[in-house]
Design a protein around this motif. Structure first.
Motif, PDB file in Angstrom:
ATOM      1  N   PHE A  81      -5.732  -5.243   2.114  1.00 19.41           N
ATOM      2  CA  PHE A  81      -4.603  -4.703   2.746  1.00 19.41           C
ATOM      3  C   PHE A  81      -3.835  -3.908   1.615  1.00 19.41           C
ATOM      4  CE2 PHE A  81      -5.031  -9.023   4.542  1.00 19.41           C
ATOM      5  CZ  PHE A  81      -5.355  -8.755   5.774  1.00 19.41           C
ATOM      6  N   THR A  82      -3.027  -3.010   2.015  1.00 17.18           N
ATOM      7  CA  THR A  82      -2.158  -1.998   1.308  1.00 17.18           C
ATOM      8  C   THR A  82      -1.054  -3.020   1.031  1.00 17.18           C
ATOM      9  OG1 THR A  82      -0.875  -1.136   3.113  1.00 17.18           O
ATOM     10  CG2 THR A  82      -2.969  -0.108   2.729  1.00 17.18           C
ATOM     11  N   PRO A  83      -0.243  -2.676  -0.058  1.00 15.18           N
ATOM     12  CA  PRO A  83       0.806  -3.394  -0.389  1.00 15.18           C
ATOM     13  C   PRO A  83       1.890  -3.461   0.822  1.00 15.18           C
ATOM     14  CG  PRO A  83       0.240  -1.960  -2.279  1.00 15.18           C
ATOM     15  CD  PRO A  83      -0.626  -1.375  -1.233  1.00 15.18           C
ATOM     16  N   GLU A  84       2.046  -2.323   1.599  1.00 15.68           N
ATOM     17  CA  GLU A  84       2.967  -2.378   2.775  1.00 15.68           C
ATOM     18  C   GLU A  84       2.390  -3.264   3.637  1.00 15.68           C
ATOM     19  OE1 GLU A  84       1.650   0.529   1.499  1.00 15.68           O
ATOM     20  OE2 GLU A  84       3.209   1.071   0.223  1.00 15.68           O
ATOM     21  N   GLU A  85       1.117  -3.367   4.052  1.00 16.47           N
ATOM     22  CA  GLU A  85       0.681  -4.349   5.055  1.00 16.47           C
ATOM     23  C   GLU A  85       0.806  -5.746   4.402  1.00 16.47           C
ATOM     24  OE1 GLU A  85      -2.994  -1.376   6.815  1.00 16.47           O
ATOM     25  OE2 GLU A  85      -3.315  -2.597   5.257  1.00 16.47           O
ATOM     26  N   TRP A  86       0.447  -6.028   3.371  1.00 15.67           N
ATOM     27  CA  TRP A  86       0.653  -7.443   2.792  1.00 15.67           C
ATOM     28  C   TRP A  86       1.986  -7.679   2.877  1.00 15.67           C
ATOM     29  CZ3 TRP A  86      -2.130 -11.251   2.546  1.00 15.67           C
ATOM     30  CH2 TRP A  86      -2.054 -12.285   1.939  1.00 15.67           C
ATOM     31  N   GLU A  87       2.971  -7.053   2.423  1.00 11.23           N
ATOM     32  CA  GLU A  87       4.358  -7.294   2.418  1.00 11.23           C
ATOM     33  C   GLU A  87       4.709  -7.554   3.979  1.00 11.23           C
ATOM     34  OE1 GLU A  87       8.681  -5.171   1.883  1.00 11.23           O
ATOM     35  OE2 GLU A  87       7.249  -4.720   0.620  1.00 11.23           O
ATOM     36  N   MET A  88       4.194  -7.064   4.960  1.00 11.54           N
ATOM     37  CA  MET A  88       4.690  -7.174   6.315  1.00 11.54           C
ATOM     38  C   MET A  88       3.879  -8.565   6.785  1.00 11.54           C
ATOM     39  SD  MET A  88       3.846  -4.981   9.890  1.00 11.54           S
ATOM     40  CE  MET A  88       4.612  -3.592   9.197  1.00 11.54           C
ATOM     41  N   ILE A  89       2.786  -8.593   6.480  1.00 10.88           N
ATOM     42  CA  ILE A  89       2.105  -9.972   6.840  1.00 10.88           C
ATOM     43  C   ILE A  89       2.850 -11.128   6.142  1.00 10.88           C
ATOM     44  CG2 ILE A  89       0.121 -11.336   6.247  1.00 10.88           C
ATOM     45  CD1 ILE A  89      -1.534  -8.674   6.458  1.00 10.88           C
ATOM     46  N   CYS A  90       3.193 -11.083   4.700  1.00 11.16           N
ATOM     47  CA  CYS A  90       4.095 -11.949   4.217  1.00 11.16           C
ATOM     48  C   CYS A  90       5.280 -12.281   5.055  1.00 11.16           C
ATOM     49  CB  CYS A  90       4.258 -11.655   2.764  1.00 11.16           C
ATOM     50  SG  CYS A  90       2.959 -11.905   1.920  1.00 11.16           S
ATOM     51  N   ARG A  91       6.019 -11.367   5.301  1.00 11.14           N
ATOM     52  CA  ARG A  91       7.169 -11.531   6.234  1.00 11.14           C
ATOM     53  C   ARG A  91       7.016 -12.246   7.407  1.00 11.14           C
ATOM     54  NH1 ARG A  91       9.734  -6.017   7.207  1.00 11.14           N
ATOM     55  NH2 ARG A  91       7.393  -5.593   6.258  1.00 11.14           N
ATOM     56  N   LYS A  92       6.233 -11.872   8.008  1.00  4.82           N
ATOM     57  CA  LYS A  92       5.647 -12.354   9.530  1.00  4.82           C
ATOM     58  C   LYS A  92       5.337 -13.757   9.192  1.00  4.82           C
ATOM     59  CE  LYS A  92       4.837  -8.112  12.175  1.00  4.82           C
ATOM     60  NZ  LYS A  92       3.896  -7.402  13.144  1.00  4.82           N
ATOM     61  N   SER A  93       4.699 -14.047   8.346  1.00  5.29           N
ATOM     62  CA  SER A  93       4.034 -15.596   8.204  1.00  5.29           C
ATOM     63  C   SER A  93       5.064 -16.375   7.782  1.00  5.29           C
ATOM     64  CB  SER A  93       2.795 -15.659   7.124  1.00  5.29           C
ATOM     65  OG  SER A  93       3.117 -15.041   5.906  1.00  5.29           O
ATOM     66  N   GLU A  94       6.058 -16.000   7.032  1.00  6.19           N
ATOM     67  CA  GLU A  94       7.306 -16.651   6.447  1.00  6.19           C
ATOM     68  C   GLU A  94       8.117 -16.880   7.652  1.00  6.19           C
ATOM     69  OE1 GLU A  94      11.026 -16.172   3.770  1.00  6.19           O
ATOM     70  OE2 GLU A  94       8.898 -15.579   2.879  1.00  6.19           O
TER      71      GLU A  94
END
Length: 113
Positions: A14-27
């Protein structure tokens, strides 16, 4: 965390932006990132229900149960139940029914796509 032998493991990037979005949504969904990614891959969407809205129903239900136990306790020990106890129980049940009607229609899922 080691996988069992019957599990298939894939490495994805994942790109850093994609990973950040995944982390926010999973949280927001209160899931670990791996669980979130797996469920999204299999289902295409997640529905998350915030059940804090039901806490008033839980309190009302517990109150009715507590009072019912007290009435049963008195009836078993004395052999009779007072009319006021029954009326109080009916009032609490009406409150519970009203609370149930008010809260059940307001509960809606947060949809993750």
């Amino acid at each position: 965390m080691p996988y069992k032998k019957d599990r298939i493991k894939k490495l994805i990037g994942f790109t850093p932006e994609e990973w950040e979005m995944i982390c926010r949504k999973s949280e927001a969904a209160k899931l670990r990132t791996g669980t979130f990614i797996r469920r999204m891959a299999l289902n295409g969407e997640l529905k998350f229900f915030n059940l804090k809205e039901i806490s008033a129903l839980k309190r009302a239900f517990l109150s009715i149960g507590y009072n019912l136990n007290k009435i049963a306790e008195i009836a078993n020990s004395s052999g009779s139940v007072y009319q006021k106890d029954i009326e109080d129980m009916q009032k609490e049940f009406k409150y519970f029914r009203l609370a149930m009607q008010n809260y059940t229609f307001e509960i809606s899922p947060t949809l993750f796509k």
